[in-house]
Enzyme design. Structure first.
Site, PDB file in Angstrom:
ATOM      1  N   MET F   1       0.799  -1.227   0.000  1.00  0.00           N
ATOM      2  CA  MET F   1       0.000   0.000   0.000  1.00  0.00           C
ATOM      3  C   MET F   1       0.834   1.280   0.000  1.00  0.00           C
ATOM      4  SD  MET F   1      -3.090   0.376   2.628  1.00  0.00           S
ATOM      5  CE  MET F   1      -2.579  -1.312   2.987  1.00  0.00           C
ATOM      6  N   PRO F   2       2.162   1.186  -0.096  1.00  0.00           N
ATOM      7  CA  PRO F   2       2.953   2.422  -0.023  1.00  0.00           C
ATOM      8  C   PRO F   2       2.700   3.331  -1.230  1.00  0.00           C
ATOM      9  CG  PRO F   2       4.348   0.484   0.252  1.00  0.00           C
ATOM     10  CD  PRO F   2       3.026   0.005  -0.243  1.00  0.00           C
ATOM     11  N   TYR F   3       2.977   4.607  -1.014  1.00  0.00           N
ATOM     12  CA  TYR F   3       2.921   5.596  -2.090  1.00  0.00           C
ATOM     13  C   TYR F   3       4.284   6.287  -2.133  1.00  0.00           C
ATOM     14  CZ  TYR F   3       1.977   9.922  -4.549  1.00  0.00           C
ATOM     15  OH  TYR F   3       2.044  10.972  -5.431  1.00  0.00           O
ATOM     16  N   VAL F  41       2.199   2.146  -5.161  1.00  0.00           N
ATOM     17  CA  VAL F  41       2.021   3.164  -6.193  1.00  0.00           C
ATOM     18  C   VAL F  41       3.274   4.040  -6.256  1.00  0.00           C
ATOM     19  CG1 VAL F  41       0.676   5.202  -6.860  1.00  0.00           C
ATOM     20  CG2 VAL F  41      -0.481   3.188  -5.904  1.00  0.00           C
TER      21      VAL F  41
END
Lengths: 67, 67, 67, 67, 67, 67
Positions: F1-3, F41
């Site tokens: 889930m990192p951005y 992402v």
């Protein structure tokens, strides 16, 4: 209507220093681009030194070597 | 696949209000742009009032005058 | 006084769709947090599909497989 | 001179893991784009799970279902 | 080591005005926080007026009414 | 889930180099933090050299002196 985000390491920035940054940036945008101070937004992020890297190294470690 | 960042002052936003923002933005992007909710990411930043400036002034000071 | 940044891929977002996003987010922040619309700022970034990655892949390539 | 911002949920990232991210990203930019590590800046943001939404839901709730 | 991001609408900012913003912000951070100019980074984003909303409205429309 | 957001100057980054950055960052987050690549992402911003300042100076000018 400008939006300015200032990121600095969390190393004891005082409330007065934050106010000086907010006022200084707002005046700069008025002087250079004639932007209306009323809608100029400034957000300051204070980042832990473990979370800030430069030259591949945490600032925490950099500060140890500098002290 | 959209990424949305919401910055508000840190003045008592509840967990339920955060959930309402996340759900509302995700639905808006689906409705307007047909974006897949499954990959829509929303990040909320709560900023201390000393660190948020508008009109060259800290929100902390603005709030004092408004109260 | 909130600041919202919406990032989407640059795939033909119309001026009307952008307006719908701006209005929708502004209304959401008023409804959920009672934020004043007059000082709510929304900035939309349209990112080229070559510059957006998900699951380790450019969206450009993802779209080719999907079409 | 690149600037990289990494946002992850605040779920126990250690100092050593942060260092590995900073070093890894800095090396990647040198390898791929020949960027000078000396002026490569990396900032890591750890975001509370209440403040991170995916698929219209807070990560806090997602984690409960996953456990 | 500070990082500053200035977002303004894309309405004819000249190269000289950008230089004045970069220099002014860098000097401000040196004056207020004693930050080393050598590692102060400033990034200016020029945002299309269709993509900037205030008070729920695109700046494009706001400018029409103001002219 | 990192951005992850990578900002570099707009100086001829190829599609293949962008892919290498996206893949490299996604793998790094999997290796270091065990993050699921499927929801990682990466967004790359290419910034004009007039709009990037370091040491109080535009990169455009810095490049002239370096050439």
């Amino acid at each position: 209507m400008p939006y300015v985000n200032i990121k600095v390491t969390n190393e004891g920035v005082s409330k007065q220093q934050k106010q000086a940054l907010i006022q200084g940036v707002t005046e700069l945008l008025q002087k250079v681009l004639n932007k209306n101070p009323a809608t100029t937004v400034v957000v300051i992020d204070e980042v832990e030194t473990d979370n800030w890297g430069i030259a591949g190294e945490q600032v925490t470690e950099l500060r140890k070597r500098q002290s």
